[in-house]
Design a protein around this motif. Sequence first.
Motif, mmCIF file in Angstrom:
data_model
loop_
_atom_site.group_PDB
_atom_site.id
_atom_site.type_symbol
_atom_site.label_atom_id
_atom_site.label_comp_id
_atom_site.label_asym_id
_atom_site.label_seq_id
_atom_site.Cartn_x
_atom_site.Cartn_y
_atom_site.Cartn_z
ATOM 1 N N TYR A 33 0.838 -1.199 0.000
ATOM 2 C CA TYR A 33 0.000 0.000 0.000
ATOM 3 C C TYR A 33 0.876 1.253 0.000
ATOM 4 C CZ TYR A 33 -2.824 -3.666 2.211
ATOM 5 O OH TYR A 33 -3.449 -4.853 2.528
ATOM 6 N N TYR A 35 0.214 5.372 1.136
ATOM 7 C CA TYR A 35 -0.621 6.423 1.707
ATOM 8 C C TYR A 35 0.192 7.709 1.654
ATOM 9 C CZ TYR A 35 -3.553 2.782 3.907
ATOM 10 O OH TYR A 35 -4.388 1.716 4.152
ATOM 11 N N GLN A 37 0.372 11.883 3.446
ATOM 12 C CA GLN A 37 -0.150 12.865 4.393
ATOM 13 C C GLN A 37 0.425 14.223 4.044
ATOM 14 O OE1 GLN A 37 1.023 12.572 8.537
ATOM 15 N NE2 GLN A 37 -0.912 13.451 9.215
ATOM 16 N N GLN A 41 -2.735 17.723 7.299
ATOM 17 C CA GLN A 41 -3.965 17.073 6.845
ATOM 18 C C GLN A 41 -3.945 15.588 7.203
ATOM 19 O OE1 GLN A 41 -5.112 18.033 2.818
ATOM 20 N NE2 GLN A 41 -4.197 20.075 2.939
ATOM 21 N N LYS A 42 -4.977 14.903 6.774
ATOM 22 C CA LYS A 42 -5.131 13.503 7.145
ATOM 23 C C LYS A 42 -4.235 12.598 6.309
ATOM 24 C CE LYS A 42 -9.935 14.248 8.385
ATOM 25 N NZ LYS A 42 -11.303 13.713 8.375
ATOM 26 N N VAL A 43 -3.953 11.438 6.869
ATOM 27 C CA VAL A 43 -3.312 10.381 6.093
ATOM 28 C C VAL A 43 -4.352 9.849 5.100
ATOM 29 C CG1 VAL A 43 -2.234 8.107 6.193
ATOM 30 C CG2 VAL A 43 -1.811 9.759 8.014
ATOM 31 N N PHE A 45 -5.331 7.275 1.773
ATOM 32 C CA PHE A 45 -5.025 6.090 1.002
ATOM 33 C C PHE A 45 -4.785 6.468 -0.452
ATOM 34 C CE2 PHE A 45 -5.302 1.810 -0.495
ATOM 35 C CZ PHE A 45 -6.075 1.831 -1.642
ATOM 36 N N GLU A 56 -6.738 -1.715 -5.683
ATOM 37 C CA GLU A 56 -7.647 -0.611 -5.428
ATOM 38 C C GLU A 56 -6.847 0.686 -5.462
ATOM 39 O OE1 GLU A 56 -10.479 -1.495 -2.509
ATOM 40 O OE2 GLU A 56 -11.559 0.401 -2.806
ATOM 41 N N LYS A 57 -7.480 1.750 -5.897
ATOM 42 C CA LYS A 57 -6.825 3.049 -5.874
ATOM 43 C C LYS A 57 -7.847 4.129 -5.562
ATOM 44 C CE LYS A 57 -7.195 3.756 -10.884
ATOM 45 N NZ LYS A 57 -6.446 4.044 -12.142
ATOM 46 N N PHE A 91 3.746 7.250 2.967
ATOM 47 C CA PHE A 91 3.936 6.049 3.770
ATOM 48 C C PHE A 91 3.679 4.813 2.918
ATOM 49 C CE2 PHE A 91 4.427 7.954 7.846
ATOM 50 C CZ PHE A 91 3.591 9.053 7.893
ATOM 51 N N GLN A 98 -5.193 -9.811 3.233
ATOM 52 C CA GLN A 98 -6.067 -8.650 3.133
ATOM 53 C C GLN A 98 -7.428 -9.021 3.688
ATOM 54 O OE1 GLN A 98 -7.310 -6.682 -0.744
ATOM 55 N NE2 GLN A 98 -5.721 -5.306 -0.012
ATOM 56 N N GLN A 104 -1.828 -3.980 8.757
ATOM 57 C CA GLN A 104 -0.892 -3.308 7.859
ATOM 58 C C GLN A 104 0.270 -2.784 8.690
ATOM 59 O OE1 GLN A 104 -2.526 -0.374 5.153
ATOM 60 N NE2 GLN A 104 -4.391 -1.576 4.881
ATOM 61 N N PHE A 106 3.433 -0.310 8.719
ATOM 62 C CA PHE A 106 3.820 0.913 8.019
ATOM 63 C C PHE A 106 5.314 1.184 8.138
ATOM 64 C CE2 PHE A 106 -0.072 3.126 6.742
ATOM 65 C CZ PHE A 106 -1.020 2.335 7.351
ATOM 66 N N GLY A 107 5.864 1.776 7.088
ATOM 67 C CA GLY A 107 7.213 2.288 7.139
ATOM 68 C C GLY A 107 7.258 3.669 7.764
#
Lengths: 115, 111
Positions: A33, A35, A37, A41-43, A45, A56-57, A91, A98, A104, A106-107
């Motif tokens: 995935y 993401y 930010q 603002q918000k993180v 997808f 999915e995108k 990210f 899934q 998930q 995250f890095g």
Amino acid sequence: EPEVTQTPSHQVTQMGQEVILRCVPISNHLYFYWYRQILGQKVEFLVSFYNNEISEKSEIFDDQFSVERPDGSNFTLKIRSTKLEDSAMYFCASSVGQGIYYEQYFGPGTRLTVT
Amino acid sequence: AQSVTQPDIHITVSEGASLELRCNYSYGATPYLFWYVQSPGQGLQLLLKYFSGDTLVQGIKGFEAEFKRSQSSFNLRKPSVHWSDAAEYFCAVGPMNKLVFGAGTILRVKS
């Protein structure tokens, strides 16, 4: 403990340039995935990827963006012609499966600054 | 559409004091709810998650969260905050393949 890594930690690029953000997911994970930010603002997808295909995108992920798993370990996000509004923290994440039971991981993120 | 609201951008608490971080969500079906924490230079780490069942869920590092369907809330709590809890906290909702995050709450801990 295995972790997702991302390089570089900070990338500065000029508007209109192409940029590639790199991620190394956890080795036995199959789902990947991106993401982002934007500061303050918000993180959000961007895209999910499985079996060498986008699964999915979001509406943010337009033709300027592409993802690739060029080898068995890396997962990349390419922005073809960067805009000022692409400046954000990006990210990468990966998961074994899934579904509701698969976390998930995250890095630490890559901060992209477009000037 | 799914959305998450974290009303507090910054919160400062004294070490040893209790903590509650607020999260409200909008989701069309039974929500899957998550709290993540991000320390400086680190990735997002999952603290806890709610799928179904007991509405009070326990997580790592002594955190817990309570799902209240009537209030569309999933607030994060900790009875006694440690200086190492200073970080940014994100609430998220949705299926696991497409998380929707809140804007985050930055927690400062004063000694």
